[in-house]
Design an enzyme around this catalytic site. Sequence first.
Site, PDB file in Angstrom:
ATOM      1  N   CYS A   1      35.045   5.109 -76.283  1.00  0.00           N
ATOM      2  CA  CYS A   1      34.057   4.168 -75.748  1.00  0.00           C
ATOM      3  C   CYS A   1      32.683   4.482 -76.326  1.00  0.00           C
ATOM      4  CB  CYS A   1      34.023   4.271 -74.239  1.00  0.00           C
ATOM      5  SG  CYS A   1      33.938   5.970 -73.695  1.00  0.00           S
TER       6      CYS A   1
ATOM      7  N   GLU B   1      33.836   2.498 -65.595  1.00  0.00           N
ATOM      8  CA  GLU B   1      33.172   2.884 -66.855  1.00  0.00           C
ATOM      9  C   GLU B   1      33.905   2.113 -67.939  1.00  0.00           C
ATOM     10  OE1 GLU B   1      30.466   4.422 -66.707  1.00  0.00           O
ATOM     11  OE2 GLU B   1      30.612   5.154 -64.654  1.00  0.00           O
TER      12      GLU B   1
HETATM   13  P1  NAD Z   1      42.226  -1.620 -70.964  1.00  0.00           P
HETATM   14  O1  NAD Z   1      41.150  -2.298 -70.209  1.00  0.00           O
HETATM   15  O2  NAD Z   1      43.126  -2.444 -71.806  1.00  0.00           O
HETATM   16  O3  NAD Z   1      43.171  -0.805 -69.978  1.00  0.00           O
HETATM   17  C1  NAD Z   1      42.656   0.109 -69.040  1.00  0.00           C
HETATM   18  C2  NAD Z   1      43.597   0.183 -67.863  1.00  0.00           C
HETATM   19  O4  NAD Z   1      43.607  -1.089 -67.221  1.00  0.00           O
HETATM   20  C3  NAD Z   1      45.050   0.492 -68.248  1.00  0.00           C
HETATM   21  O5  NAD Z   1      45.641   1.295 -67.263  1.00  0.00           O
HETATM   22  C4  NAD Z   1      45.676  -0.894 -68.260  1.00  0.00           C
HETATM   23  O6  NAD Z   1      47.065  -0.876 -68.037  1.00  0.00           O
HETATM   24  C5  NAD Z   1      44.934  -1.559 -67.120  1.00  0.00           C
HETATM   25  N1  NAD Z   1      44.932  -3.015 -67.196  1.00  0.00           N
HETATM   26  C6  NAD Z   1      45.061  -3.799 -68.290  1.00  0.00           C
HETATM   27  N2  NAD Z   1      45.036  -5.097 -67.934  1.00  0.00           N
HETATM   28  C7  NAD Z   1      44.874  -5.118 -66.600  1.00  0.00           C
HETATM   29  C8  NAD Z   1      44.786  -6.155 -65.640  1.00  0.00           C
HETATM   30  N3  NAD Z   1      44.831  -7.432 -65.993  1.00  0.00           N
HETATM   31  N4  NAD Z   1      44.618  -5.815 -64.345  1.00  0.00           N
HETATM   32  C9  NAD Z   1      44.548  -4.523 -63.985  1.00  0.00           C
HETATM   33  N5  NAD Z   1      44.651  -3.500 -64.848  1.00  0.00           N
HETATM   34  C10 NAD Z   1      44.810  -3.794 -66.133  1.00  0.00           C
HETATM   35  O7  NAD Z   1      41.521  -0.464 -71.838  1.00  0.00           O
HETATM   36  P2  NAD Z   1      42.183   0.550 -72.837  1.00  0.00           P
HETATM   37  O8  NAD Z   1      42.623  -0.186 -74.062  1.00  0.00           O
HETATM   38  O9  NAD Z   1      43.162   1.436 -72.162  1.00  0.00           O
HETATM   39  O10 NAD Z   1      40.913   1.457 -73.174  1.00  0.00           O
HETATM   40  C11 NAD Z   1      39.942   1.032 -74.055  1.00  0.00           C
HETATM   41  C12 NAD Z   1      38.731   0.491 -73.344  1.00  0.00           C
HETATM   42  O11 NAD Z   1      38.264   1.453 -72.416  1.00  0.00           O
HETATM   43  C13 NAD Z   1      37.558   0.256 -74.289  1.00  0.00           C
HETATM   44  O12 NAD Z   1      36.905  -0.937 -73.925  1.00  0.00           O
HETATM   45  C14 NAD Z   1      36.676   1.465 -74.048  1.00  0.00           C
HETATM   46  O13 NAD Z   1      35.318   1.254 -74.385  1.00  0.00           O
HETATM   47  C15 NAD Z   1      36.876   1.696 -72.595  1.00  0.00           C
HETATM   48  N6  NAD Z   1      36.576   3.074 -72.212  1.00  0.00           N
HETATM   49  C16 NAD Z   1      35.406   3.311 -71.556  1.00  0.00           C
HETATM   50  C17 NAD Z   1      35.061   4.606 -71.196  1.00  0.00           C
HETATM   51  C18 NAD Z   1      33.767   4.900 -70.488  1.00  0.00           C
HETATM   52  O14 NAD Z   1      33.619   5.998 -69.961  1.00  0.00           O
HETATM   53  N7  NAD Z   1      32.830   3.975 -70.456  1.00  0.00           N
HETATM   54  C19 NAD Z   1      35.929   5.653 -71.494  1.00  0.00           C
HETATM   55  C20 NAD Z   1      37.133   5.366 -72.139  1.00  0.00           C
HETATM   56  C21 NAD Z   1      37.449   4.072 -72.483  1.00  0.00           C
END
Ligand code: NAD
Length: 536
Positions: free
Chosen positions: A324, A290
């Site tokens: 999000c 998501e």
């Molecule tokens: P992010 O993608 O930066 O991080 C999410 C997770 O991925 C964290 O645990 C992070 O450490 C990990 N991560 C980061 N880089 C990575 C890599 N290269 N390889 C593997 N894992 C990695 O997102 P964020 O800043 O924590 O959250 C914000 C984002 O999440 C926004 O885009 C938001 O829209 C989305 N979001 C979506 C929903 C939904 O239900 N659609 C809900 C909440 C947040």
Amino acid sequence: MISGPQFPLPANEPEVHFGRGTSAASELTKALEQRDVVEIPTVIGGKRYFSNEVVEVRAPHDHQRLLARIHRPSEAQINEAIASSKAVARDWANLTHASRATILHRAAEIVATRSRMKINAATMLGQSKTVEEAEPDSACELIDFLRFNAYNAQRVYAEQPISVASAVNRIDWRPLEGFVYAVSPFNFTAIGANLSTAPAIMGNTVLWKPSEKSALANYIFFEALEEAGLPPGVINFVPGDAELTTRVALSSRDLAGIHFTGSSAVFQSLWKGVASKVDSFRTIPRLVGETGGKDFVLAHASANASEVAIALIRGAFGYQGQKCSAASRAYIPKSLWGAVEQELRDCLAQLKVGDVADFSTFMGAVISEASHQKLSRVLSAAKEDPAVKVVSGGKTWSEPGYFVEPTVLQVSDPKHTLMTEEFFGPILSLFVYEDNAWSETLELIDATSPYALTGSIFCTDRFALHQAEAALVNAAGNLYLNDKPTGAMIGQQPFGGGRASGTNDKAGSYLNLLRWASPRTVKETYMPPREWQFGA
Ligand code: NAD
């Protein structure tokens, strides 16, 4: 298989109110004033590991304030976590649903009572959430995920094929063969709880990598799970470096699924990583993600201007726009704009930005220095751009924390990047359309952004509303009519979107749980034939 007690449909956890002078307010204030620095270990097979590779967790609204230190695991320890989950996998899969559900229910009770103030305070301080945002997340939604997932797993298990006079048929709802890699975002404490426990309730073991920016509240939840009796190794808590942890997880033949919430770019990189070595896994991994959004609010000329303005304030600026589902692009008809603009300005002039420990604050700080720098760049560019008018806000400051003023920008080009890109901050971009361009505006909304997460339509003309719902059928996975696009409740509005917003597996519903099961169909025939010829 179902045996033992049947769990009733849960009710959503009610919110505690923290009004001035209440005992809840004083308990929470006490928890917020607690100054101990928490050492957050890696937890593998129930054992705690502390390392030399430490990441500090500081309050985004007061970056002098050290809250916790995360002890990152080494590569060998991440491998050990995978091995530990493998060792317990069979026993965990063979437990009854009632045993697994009891652990989730017990954890829900712990969070609902003893740990409630602690986890709310950790979410407020670590992720800079106001109490109005923390309580529905780290208490209510988290508890709902646990109770509804336990209930929905029971619904899945009850689903069985028909049997006939000559044979009995059944489905064994097996967990996946291998472990699930759960990767959670910073913005909702509840999401970390769901990403880790939804596969677990279906009998899977889990390698959970929380976001470092929410690790404090996530760790408090993990402790509640342990106290509730989750057997060691079923979920290993691995707050490791994202790239290293992912590399190790994807190197294992036993990776059976990824349960991800976060940005679209990271999910796409995970998908590509799995695809590039798909023949190296024992089973093709299930990928559930998501991801991002550029969520719209569309007002029709028949809408009430005040209702539109309030939905924009709450939808765009709640938790600093870091949801999000946050409203980040709006389309307002010319005839309504004067009144909407006035109300937006009036409200924003009163809206308080600052320390979340002050319960009258509406917005805290954005999550990190990197996010602050990015949002500052976006706002500087907007101020210089002749195609953009700053309706309200636009300021940023970085002492004592990473603050961004709630900002409304009006664009003259509806395809401006301000209307297409997700910035994940308190920036609302809007376009004022001619009242007679309703149909064109619907097409515009559908075609403007790659995302399709949430959207809302304010309209009291039933024909126009019907037309909009049809035209925007693929533009959002969660569509709101005459309401803001945020605040989905478990059990009421199953959440998730399509297009670049993810796989739309609807967190908190039985649809998501189906992804963590690999059904085996078993037919047993009572009287196997004894003649080889048909019709004999
Ligand atoms: P992010 O993608 O930066 O991080 C999410 C997770 O991925 C964290 O645990 C992070 O450490 C990990 N991560 C980061 N880089 C990575 C890599 N290269 N390889 C593997 N894992 C990695 O997102 P964020 O800043 O924590 O959250 C914000 C984002 O999440 C926004 O885009 C938001 O829209 C989305 N979001 C979506 C929903 C939904 O239900 N659609 C809900 C909440 C947040």
